[in-house]
Design an enzyme around this catalytic site. Structure first.
Site, PDB file in Angstrom:
ATOM      1  CB  THR A  68      44.018  45.487  34.567  1.00  0.00           C
ATOM      2  OG1 THR A  68      42.750  44.809  34.402  1.00  0.00           O
ATOM      3  CG2 THR A  68      45.139  44.563  34.114  1.00  0.00           C
ATOM      4  N   GLY A 105      39.631  32.612  32.711  1.00  0.00           N
ATOM      5  CA  GLY A 105      40.252  33.169  33.903  1.00  0.00           C
ATOM      6  C   GLY A 105      39.239  33.895  34.766  1.00  0.00           C
ATOM      7  CG  ASP A 106      39.385  37.243  35.535  1.00  0.00           C
ATOM      8  OD1 ASP A 106      40.371  37.531  36.222  1.00  0.00           O
ATOM      9  OD2 ASP A 106      39.248  37.578  34.346  1.00  0.00           O
ATOM     10  CD  GLU A 107      38.411  30.628  35.389  1.00  0.00           C
ATOM     11  OE1 GLU A 107      38.577  30.313  34.205  1.00  0.00           O
ATOM     12  OE2 GLU A 107      39.350  30.969  36.140  1.00  0.00           O
ATOM     13  CE  LYS A 162      42.813  30.530  37.946  1.00  0.00           C
ATOM     14  NZ  LYS A 162      41.882  31.481  37.288  1.00  0.00           N
ATOM     15  CD  GLN A 218      47.245  34.028  33.159  1.00  0.00           C
ATOM     16  OE1 GLN A 218      47.915  33.012  33.218  1.00  0.00           O
ATOM     17  NE2 GLN A 218      47.705  35.168  33.616  1.00  0.00           N
ATOM     18  N   GLY A 222      45.724  37.941  39.016  1.00  0.00           N
ATOM     19  CA  GLY A 222      45.428  38.390  40.375  1.00  0.00           C
ATOM     20  C   GLY A 222      44.448  37.453  41.034  1.00  0.00           C
ATOM     21  CG  HIS A 223      44.929  33.817  42.027  1.00  0.00           C
ATOM     22  ND1 HIS A 223      45.637  32.641  42.062  1.00  0.00           N
ATOM     23  CD2 HIS A 223      44.537  33.970  40.737  1.00  0.00           C
ATOM     24  CE1 HIS A 223      45.676  32.111  40.851  1.00  0.00           C
ATOM     25  NE2 HIS A 223      45.022  32.911  40.037  1.00  0.00           N
TER      26      HIS A 223
END
Length: 424
Positions: A301, A12-14, A16, A224, A40-41
């Protein structure tokens, strides 16, 4: 017709959100297909920075219909706040925002149970966001879940809540020693959200089928990443849904035969939030430098992300299980200034070298990464928009990764904004 799935190929966090935002101006439907408000995006455009948690990332670029699919679990109160934020920015949702009537609802008791269970696990906590995602999926699979369509009939809704909290109150009172819940209080808490969301709730599966029949372009957006997939990730340190391409079909109603592109998103290095194994994690000054240069803090977060070198063994595994046929490389600019860049090309497990990503948690925790060193570059590549502008060492880095994976990069991100992108 184009039906493209955008998938996180790491933990995740890539990035997207940026890629979906970028591609959405050519899409007629943008569909979020799993997860909840734990994702979160982050989008950057017109000197604005926006973090979306449930609304698809295509809402700000073009005029596509933005759909929350049936595979998502929805916190109604959180979604209303997000809708209000989008409207305050001057974007209208009426007529182009749609919520699946069969998506499941996160209720206050799901969030409470999530937090209590994590607290009870203590040192063995999974590291959830405490937003009720896992317990909502438990309700769904246990066939006691409440769906968005149930919000349209308050008598049905109250009856289902009363049935559910009978068991929950027993656990709260006898196991957790916490105050019990009231169905009337929960109904009152939901009332405003129900009124706001009701006009958007519809049969989105049929809508997408009609789009397919009319040769419309569909963009399916995951949350994710593949290594957090409940079936294919580093279980039990995973999310509660399927971020992989298979999840895109079950979470939207779009059949597998309709998919034309499966795009994997990977950073030029790796990050992970929360607990769980991370073979290439760096615990030294280099890891801290990657965190600072990449601004690696959770969009939802605020938690600092764990950072490490790019893991090609794990990335090839993600390409295989998703059927990835195109890749996007993000945060390439973060690698500026390193004399040397390491990439993990194999593992040592119990003294044996392998290029196969193991599925046993015990084996994953034993991994000793084997690295290949690639030359770095001094040139600042941030904001570059053409392949030929990249320094030769950066091109060589990309070519090396492509050759290892057997998949080409069609997009290279050189910064957080839409414009800071190389299209190949």
């Amino acid at each position: 017709m184009s039906v493209r799935v955008v998938i996180g190929a790491q933990w995740g966090d890539e990035g997207k959100g940026k890629i979906v935002d970028l591609l959405s101006d050519k899409a007629e439907y943008v569909v979020r297909y799993q997860g909840g408000a734990n994702a979160g995006h982050t989008l950057k455009f017109d000197d604005k920075t926006v973090v979306l948690h449930l609304i698809p990332s295509g809402i700000f670029n073009g005029d596509a219909h933005c759909v929350i699919g049936n595979g998502v679990v929805i916190d109604p109160i959180a979604l209303v706040k997000e809708i209000e934020g989008v409207k305050e920015m001057g974007f209208q949702l009426e007529g182009r925002f749609h919520i699946s009537q069969t998506a499941h609802v996160i209720l206050p008791y799901h969030k409470l149970l999530d937090q209590l269970k994590e607290k009870r696990r203590a040192g063995n906590a999974i590291g959830t966001t405490g937003r009720g995602i896992g317990p909502a999926y438990v309700s769904k699979v246990s066939r006691v879940g409440i769906r968005m369509v149930d919000l349209l009939d308050k008598e049905v809704l109250k009856s289902k809540i009363e049935q559910n909290i009978a068991d929950i109150n027993f656990a709260l009172e006898n196991l957790y020693k916490e105050p019990t819940l009231s169905a009337d209080d929960l109904m009152a808490e939901l009332d405003d959200s129900i009124n706001t969301l009701s006009p958007f709730i519809c049969n989105t599966t049929n809508m997408l089928h009609e789009g397919l029949e009319a040769n419309k372009s569909i963009l399916l957006e995951g949350a994710q990443g593949s290594l957090l997939d409940v079936d294919h990730g580093t279980y039990p340190y995973v999310t509660s849904s399927s971020p992989t391409s298979g999840g895109a079909c079950t979470g939207s109603g779009v059949p597998p035969t309709a998919l034309t592109h499966v795009m994997g998103i990977t950073k030029a290095y790796c990050t992970r939030v929360g607990n769980g194994p991370f073979p290439t994690e760096l615990h030294d000054d280099m890891g801290e430098e990657l965190r600072k240069k990449g601004h690696e803090f959770g969009a939802t977060t605020g938690r600092p992300r764990r950072c490490g070198w790019l893991d090609l063994v794990a990335l090839k595994y993600a390409c295989r299980i998703n059927g990835i046929n195109e890749l996007t490389l993000t945060k390439m600019d973060v690698m500026d200034g390193f004399d040397e860049i390491q990439v993990c090309t194999s593992y040592i497990i119990d003294g044996k070298e392998t290029k196969v990503f193991p599925l046993s948690l015990t084996e994953i925790e034993k991994i000793e990464p084997v690295y290949t060193a690639l030359p770095g570059w001094d040139k600042d590549i941030s904001g570059m928009t053409k392949w030929d502008e990249l320094p030769e060492a950066a091109k060589s880095y990309i070519n090396y990764v492509e050759e290892y994976l057997g998949v080409k990069f069609t997009i290279i991100s050189t910064g957080p904004k839409r414009t800071e992108t190389i299209i190949r």
